[in-house]
Design a protein around this motif. Structure first.
Motif, PDB file in Angstrom:
ATOM      1  N   GLY A   1      -1.281  -2.458 -34.315  1.00 39.43           N
ATOM      2  CA  GLY A   1       0.134  -2.795 -34.417  1.00 39.43           C
ATOM      3  C   GLY A   1       1.000  -1.876 -33.576  1.00 39.43           C
ATOM      4  O   GLY A   1       1.983  -2.316 -32.960  1.00 39.43           O
ATOM      5  N   GLN A   2       0.641  -0.607 -33.521  1.00 43.48           N
ATOM      6  CA  GLN A   2       1.387   0.352 -32.705  1.00 43.48           C
ATOM      7  C   GLN A   2       1.150   0.108 -31.212  1.00 43.48           C
ATOM      8  O   GLN A   2       2.082   0.140 -30.407  1.00 43.48           O
ATOM      9  N   LEU A   3      -0.097  -0.164 -30.869  1.00 44.33           N
ATOM     10  CA  LEU A   3      -0.432  -0.412 -29.474  1.00 44.33           C
ATOM     11  C   LEU A   3       0.229  -1.688 -28.962  1.00 44.33           C
ATOM     12  O   LEU A   3       0.729  -1.738 -27.839  1.00 44.33           O
ATOM     13  N   ASN A   4       0.255  -2.712 -29.786  1.00 48.52           N
ATOM     14  CA  ASN A   4       0.904  -3.963 -29.406  1.00 48.52           C
ATOM     15  C   ASN A   4       2.414  -3.766 -29.251  1.00 48.52           C
ATOM     16  O   ASN A   4       3.043  -4.303 -28.329  1.00 48.52           O
ATOM     17  N   THR A   5       3.003  -2.972 -30.155  1.00 46.61           N
ATOM     18  CA  THR A   5       4.427  -2.664 -30.048  1.00 46.61           C
ATOM     19  C   THR A   5       4.723  -1.927 -28.744  1.00 46.61           C
ATOM     20  O   THR A   5       5.720  -2.203 -28.060  1.00 46.61           O
ATOM     21  N   LEU A   6       3.857  -0.993 -28.385  1.00 46.73           N
ATOM     22  CA  LEU A   6       4.019  -0.251 -27.146  1.00 46.73           C
ATOM     23  C   LEU A   6       3.994  -1.188 -25.942  1.00 46.73           C
ATOM     24  O   LEU A   6       4.847  -1.098 -25.046  1.00 46.73           O
ATOM     25  N   TYR A   7       3.022  -2.066 -25.910  1.00 40.62           N
ATOM     26  CA  TYR A   7       2.917  -2.964 -24.761  1.00 40.62           C
ATOM     27  C   TYR A   7       4.099  -3.929 -24.678  1.00 40.62           C
ATOM     28  O   TYR A   7       4.561  -4.271 -23.594  1.00 40.62           O
ATOM     29  N   ASN A   8       4.602  -4.351 -25.809  1.00 40.13           N
ATOM     30  CA  ASN A   8       5.766  -5.227 -25.794  1.00 40.13           C
ATOM     31  C   ASN A   8       7.028  -4.504 -25.324  1.00 40.13           C
ATOM     32  O   ASN A   8       7.978  -5.149 -24.869  1.00 40.13           O
ATOM     33  N   ALA A   9       7.031  -3.169 -25.433  1.00 37.74           N
ATOM     34  CA  ALA A   9       8.199  -2.379 -25.041  1.00 37.74           C
ATOM     35  C   ALA A   9       8.030  -1.704 -23.690  1.00 37.74           C
ATOM     36  O   ALA A   9       8.924  -0.973 -23.255  1.00 37.74           O
ATOM     37  N   ARG A  10       6.951  -1.934 -22.991  1.00 37.69           N
ATOM     38  CA  ARG A  10       6.648  -1.089 -21.842  1.00 37.69           C
ATOM     39  C   ARG A  10       7.609  -1.301 -20.670  1.00 37.69           C
ATOM     40  O   ARG A  10       7.753  -0.415 -19.835  1.00 37.69           O
ATOM     41  N   ASN A  11       8.286  -2.434 -20.570  1.00 35.70           N
ATOM     42  CA  ASN A  11       9.277  -2.592 -19.503  1.00 35.70           C
ATOM     43  C   ASN A  11      10.442  -1.621 -19.672  1.00 35.70           C
ATOM     44  O   ASN A  11      11.107  -1.247 -18.705  1.00 35.70           O
ATOM     45  N   THR A  12      10.708  -1.216 -20.920  1.00 42.40           N
ATOM     46  CA  THR A  12      11.745  -0.215 -21.197  1.00 42.40           C
ATOM     47  C   THR A  12      11.175   1.188 -21.125  1.00 42.40           C
ATOM     48  O   THR A  12      11.865   2.137 -20.725  1.00 42.40           O
ATOM     49  N   VAL A  13       9.913   1.349 -21.492  1.00 42.25           N
ATOM     50  CA  VAL A  13       9.273   2.667 -21.537  1.00 42.25           C
ATOM     51  C   VAL A  13       8.929   3.179 -20.137  1.00 42.25           C
ATOM     52  O   VAL A  13       9.090   4.369 -19.834  1.00 42.25           O
TER      53      VAL A  13
ATOM     54  N   VAL B   1      -3.167 -10.176 -38.453  1.00 36.84           N
ATOM     55  CA  VAL B   1      -3.275  -9.106 -39.441  1.00 36.84           C
ATOM     56  C   VAL B   1      -3.549  -7.776 -38.749  1.00 36.84           C
ATOM     57  O   VAL B   1      -3.007  -6.734 -39.128  1.00 36.84           O
ATOM     58  N   ALA B   2      -4.389  -7.788 -37.714  1.00 45.10           N
ATOM     59  CA  ALA B   2      -4.678  -6.560 -36.978  1.00 45.10           C
ATOM     60  C   ALA B   2      -3.409  -5.978 -36.370  1.00 45.10           C
ATOM     61  O   ALA B   2      -3.217  -4.753 -36.346  1.00 45.10           O
ATOM     62  N   CYS B   3      -2.509  -6.847 -35.900  1.00 39.26           N
ATOM     63  CA  CYS B   3      -1.264  -6.372 -35.290  1.00 39.26           C
ATOM     64  C   CYS B   3      -0.243  -5.906 -36.323  1.00 39.26           C
ATOM     65  O   CYS B   3       0.843  -5.440 -35.951  1.00 39.26           O
ATOM     66  N   ALA B   4      -0.588  -6.020 -37.597  1.00 36.71           N
ATOM     67  CA  ALA B   4       0.247  -5.446 -38.653  1.00 36.71           C
ATOM     68  C   ALA B   4      -0.239  -4.062 -39.064  1.00 36.71           C
ATOM     69  O   ALA B   4       0.409  -3.381 -39.864  1.00 36.71           O
ATOM     70  N   ASP B   5      -1.384  -3.639 -38.512  1.00 32.49           N
ATOM     71  CA  ASP B   5      -1.927  -2.320 -38.837  1.00 32.49           C
ATOM     72  C   ASP B   5      -1.187  -1.257 -38.042  1.00 32.49           C
ATOM     73  O   ASP B   5      -1.234  -1.240 -36.808  1.00 32.49           O
ATOM     74  N   THR B   6      -0.497  -0.359 -38.734  1.00 35.68           N
ATOM     75  CA  THR B   6       0.243   0.732 -38.087  1.00 35.68           C
ATOM     76  C   THR B   6      -0.237   2.103 -38.573  1.00 35.68           C
ATOM     77  O   THR B   6       0.467   3.097 -38.414  1.00 35.68           O
TER      78      THR B   6
ATOM     79  N   HIS C   1     -17.417  -4.617 -33.381  1.00 33.22           N
ATOM     80  CA  HIS C   1     -16.234  -4.703 -32.531  1.00 33.22           C
ATOM     81  C   HIS C   1     -15.060  -3.873 -33.056  1.00 33.22           C
ATOM     82  O   HIS C   1     -14.954  -3.615 -34.250  1.00 33.22           O
ATOM     83  N   ALA C   2     -14.172  -3.515 -32.120  1.00 31.21           N
ATOM     84  CA  ALA C   2     -12.881  -2.903 -32.443  1.00 31.21           C
ATOM     85  C   ALA C   2     -11.826  -3.557 -31.550  1.00 31.21           C
ATOM     86  O   ALA C   2     -12.130  -4.150 -30.514  1.00 31.21           O
ATOM     87  N   TRP C   3     -10.570  -3.421 -31.958  1.00 33.67           N
ATOM     88  CA  TRP C   3      -9.467  -4.086 -31.268  1.00 33.67           C
ATOM     89  C   TRP C   3      -8.964  -3.273 -30.091  1.00 33.67           C
ATOM     90  O   TRP C   3      -8.946  -2.039 -30.126  1.00 33.67           O
ATOM     91  N   PHE C   4      -8.521  -3.973 -29.051  1.00 32.71           N
ATOM     92  CA  PHE C   4      -7.900  -3.304 -27.913  1.00 32.71           C
ATOM     93  C   PHE C   4      -6.847  -4.230 -27.319  1.00 32.71           C
ATOM     94  O   PHE C   4      -6.702  -5.395 -27.711  1.00 32.71           O
ATOM     95  N   VAL C   5      -6.085  -3.697 -26.364  1.00 30.04           N
ATOM     96  CA  VAL C   5      -5.061  -4.487 -25.681  1.00 30.04           C
ATOM     97  C   VAL C   5      -5.237  -4.301 -24.181  1.00 30.04           C
ATOM     98  O   VAL C   5      -5.671  -3.256 -23.716  1.00 30.04           O
ATOM     99  N   THR C   6      -4.937  -5.353 -23.437  1.00 34.80           N
ATOM    100  CA  THR C   6      -5.005  -5.278 -21.994  1.00 34.80           C
ATOM    101  C   THR C   6      -3.719  -5.794 -21.389  1.00 34.80           C
ATOM    102  O   THR C   6      -3.123  -6.751 -21.898  1.00 34.80           O
ATOM    103  N   GLY C   7      -3.246  -5.146 -20.331  1.00 34.08           N
ATOM    104  CA  GLY C   7      -2.061  -5.633 -19.639  1.00 34.08           C
ATOM    105  C   GLY C   7      -2.435  -6.763 -18.696  1.00 34.08           C
ATOM    106  O   GLY C   7      -3.572  -6.880 -18.246  1.00 34.08           O
ATOM    107  N   TYR C   8      -1.481  -7.625 -18.384  1.00 34.49           N
ATOM    108  CA  TYR C   8      -1.745  -8.686 -17.428  1.00 34.49           C
ATOM    109  C   TYR C   8      -0.438  -9.106 -16.762  1.00 34.49           C
ATOM    110  O   TYR C   8       0.638  -8.984 -17.332  1.00 34.49           O
ATOM    111  N   GLY C   9      -0.548  -9.565 -15.520  1.00 32.28           N
ATOM    112  CA  GLY C   9       0.622 -10.061 -14.817  1.00 32.28           C
ATOM    113  C   GLY C   9       1.697  -8.996 -14.676  1.00 32.28           C
ATOM    114  O   GLY C   9       1.425  -7.808 -14.591  1.00 32.28           O
ATOM    115  N   THR C  10       2.945  -9.429 -14.648  1.00 29.61           N
ATOM    116  CA  THR C  10       4.082  -8.513 -14.535  1.00 29.61           C
ATOM    117  C   THR C  10       5.041  -8.672 -15.710  1.00 29.61           C
ATOM    118  O   THR C  10       6.163  -8.204 -15.667  1.00 29.61           O
TER     119      THR C  10
END
Length: 268
Positions: free
Chosen positions: A196-208, A155-160, A236-245
């Motif tokens: 939701g926006q931050l997760n979208t960004l991280y999923n697209a970062r190989n193109t960005v 649900v948090a990843c649906a927040d835009t 608490h609040a939500w965050f995202v972290t990068g990992y691996g390649t």
């Protein structure tokens, strides 16, 4: 297409004629130009390799032994094409592809990471982090009344609603306590992204990231933590972290008093 008409040769043969163009005004044959034969008379020129969404200045020219003469200057703007992830958002509000950026003469302010179904709107990420070091989200034991709580990652990843989230946080508390939301240039359209926006960004970062590199932006470190504007609870609040390649982010929540990076986004 462009063109012109040489009506007088001034007593000498015109060795070259055509049109010249640039994006700054008063174009000359030192800029892009065509060569459409010589002599007097009308001619038609094909102006090529233009960048979408760009205003061009163009004028006819003719060259003989005495020098080069120019016609009246006219301007036109090329059509803005639909955006794509990885396009560069420019300070004039238009966007260009990575391949067109160098020729556009424009200044980057972000990189597009999401485009809606219209192709003309979406979200772009800032070129650099907004905190010089790290920022805290807020008080670890304070629930912001007007900000929804999301206790499930799906649900948090649906927040835009990053823009309204950021506005609510800034209205509630000051920069000392809520430094993540206050670090962004909110008055000029930048905001702390929702989960939701931050997760979208991280999923697209190989193109960005190739576009970020091309315009001198800052890449996302594999282990960097970035705050969202989405609240989990009073603690608490939500965050995202990068990992691996892989280029994907790991979504979780953290104590609001902890300090993480901030990378603002904007809508276009």
């Amino acid at each position: 297409a462009g063109g012109g008409k040489v009506t007088s040769d001034g007593g000498g043969f015109f060795a070259a004629k055509g049109v010249c163009w640039n994006t700054t005004g008063s174009p000359t044959i030192a800029d892009n130009h065509t060569i459409d034969g010589g002599g007097r008379g009308a001619f038609v020129s094909a102006v090529r390799a233009l960048v979408p969404g760009t205003t061009y200045h163009v004028r006819a020219y003719a060259t003989n032994d005495a020098g080069t003469a120019y016609g009246d200057e006219v301007t036109f703007t090329t059509e803005q094409l639909p955006a794509a992830v990885g396009d560069i958002l420019c300070t004039d509000g238009t966007w260009v592809s990575l391949s067109d950026y160098a020729a556009s003469g424009k200044t980057a302010m972000g990189v597009i990471f999401h485009v809606d179904d219209s192709g003309m709107h979406g979200w772009a990420v800032n070129l650099h982090d907004d905190c010089p070091y790290y920022c805290r989200w807020g008080d670890y034991d304070t629930d912001i009344p007007d900000l929804p709580n999301f206790t499930n990652s799906t649900v948090a990843c649906a927040d835009t609603a990053g823009y309204s989230n950021t506005q609510i946080i800034r209205n509630y508390g000051n920069a000392a306590t809520y430094s993540a939301a206050w670090a962004v240039d909110f008055n000029n359209g930048w905001y702390l992204p929702a989960m939701g926006q931050l997760n979208t960004l991280y999923n697209a970062r190989n193109t960005v990231e190739p576009s970020l590199t091309a315009v001198g932006g800052t890449l996302f470190g594999n282990g960097d933590h970035f705050w969202s504007s989405t609240e989990y609870s009073e603690i608490h609040a939500w965050f995202v972290t990068g990992y691996g390649t892989t280029g994907y982010g790991y979504v979780t929540y953290h104590n609001k008093a902890n300090e993480h990076l901030v990378r603002s986004v904007r809508s276009f």
